[in-house]
Scaffold this active site. Structure first.
Site, mmCIF file in Angstrom:
data_model
loop_
_atom_site.group_PDB
_atom_site.id
_atom_site.type_symbol
_atom_site.label_atom_id
_atom_site.label_comp_id
_atom_site.label_asym_id
_atom_site.label_seq_id
_atom_site.Cartn_x
_atom_site.Cartn_y
_atom_site.Cartn_z
ATOM 1 N N HIS A 44 -48.171 42.420 -2.897
ATOM 2 C CA HIS A 44 -47.482 42.589 -1.614
ATOM 3 C C HIS A 44 -45.971 42.605 -1.863
ATOM 4 C CE1 HIS A 44 -46.925 42.471 2.696
ATOM 5 N NE2 HIS A 44 -45.961 41.599 2.488
ATOM 6 N N GLU B 96 -38.271 46.013 -10.135
ATOM 7 C CA GLU B 96 -37.882 44.709 -10.689
ATOM 8 C C GLU B 96 -38.961 43.641 -10.529
ATOM 9 O OE1 GLU B 96 -34.098 43.385 -9.246
ATOM 10 O OE2 GLU B 96 -33.086 45.218 -9.881
HETATM 11 C C1 GRF Z 1 -46.396 48.836 -3.019
HETATM 12 O O1 GRF Z 1 -45.185 48.530 -2.417
HETATM 13 C C2 GRF Z 1 -47.345 47.669 -2.881
HETATM 14 O O2 GRF Z 1 -46.728 46.435 -2.954
HETATM 15 C C3 GRF Z 1 -47.885 47.896 -1.512
HETATM 16 O O3 GRF Z 1 -48.018 49.298 -1.401
HETATM 17 C C4 GRF Z 1 -47.117 49.954 -2.280
HETATM 18 C C5 GRF Z 1 -47.915 50.839 -3.190
HETATM 19 O O4 GRF Z 1 -47.166 51.620 -4.034
HETATM 20 N N1 GRF Z 1 -49.061 47.099 -1.284
HETATM 21 P P1 GRF Z 1 -47.849 52.436 -5.239
HETATM 22 O O5 GRF Z 1 -48.952 53.293 -4.644
HETATM 23 O O6 GRF Z 1 -48.372 51.440 -6.231
HETATM 24 O O7 GRF Z 1 -46.740 53.280 -5.797
#
Ligand code: GRF
Length: 207
Positions: free
Chosen positions: A110, A179
């Protein structure tokens, strides 16, 4: 070897972070056996295929009902016989029965420091908009076990990221991903793969 299923909905940069960490030896005791996407066009599927990982989609809108979707998803997960399910940007609420069946074997990433900016409605850019609106100086990311609530499960790892002057939600989202998310997700997977993570009630103990 820990068998991992990764569930995705979008770009898949967190999936990529796991693939890279397995590739360069930061994750040593786990393999991704299958990627399951809630959207057929998700770029994450492409990333999986490029890495030689089987990728299947189970799309809610293509199922006749929520029950049919849940059954199909559970079937695709069970077929892969995972020891760990990673929700890496998965935008669908998991069936309650699956959460129960895989208790303490499902983790989620998250993009905030839980319990801030989490729960229902806090996903994607909304999380970062809310952090900027509130004027916090520090945000970050959290890897946690999935329980029956939304972002309420035991916290495994967190990493802080500073807000900078002039940040937009998009800029902040990118910094939090680079990060924090892309570092702590592989770290958490490696800790679990090495058997170093256990829960004591709502708390996680890392040994
Ligand atoms: C990330 O910000 C994750 O924390 C959230 O959804 C986004 C997914 O990004 N749950 P990706 O598909 O991994 O680029």
């Amino acid at each position: 070897m820990l068998r991992i299923v990764v569930c995705v909905s979008g770009g898949g940069t967190n999936l990529q972070a796991l693939i890279d960490a397995i590739g360069d030896g930061r994750i040593t005791d786990a393999e991704i056996v299958r990627v399951i996407s809630s959207s057929a066009g998700a770029y994450a599927m492409e990333r999986a295929r490029k890495a030689g990982i089987e990728a299947v989609s189970v799309v809610p809108a293509e199922c006749g009902s929520r029950a049919e979707f849940e059954e199909k998803l559970a079937g695709e997960i069970r077929k892969a016989d995972p020891g760990l399910i990673v929700l890496a940007g998965y935008l669908v609420v998991l069936p309650a029965a699956l959460v129960e069946e895989y208790e303490n074997r499902i983790i989620n990433i998250h993009p905030s420091l839980i319990p801030s900016f989490c729960g229902k409605g806090y996903y994607g850019l909304r999380v970062h908009e809310a952090a900027l609106e509130r004027g916090v100086r520090v945000t970050g990311a959290t890897v946690h076990f999935v329980d029956s609530g939304t972002d309420t499960g035991p916290i495994i790892l967190q990493k802080a990221v500073e807000i900078q002057e002039g940040d937009t939600p998009e800029v902040l989202q990118k910094r939090v991903m680079q990060e924090a998310e892309h570092r702590i997700l592989p770290e958490a997977v490696q800790l679990i793969a090495r058997g170093r993570v256990r829960t004591e009630g709502r708390k996680v103990i890392i040994e």
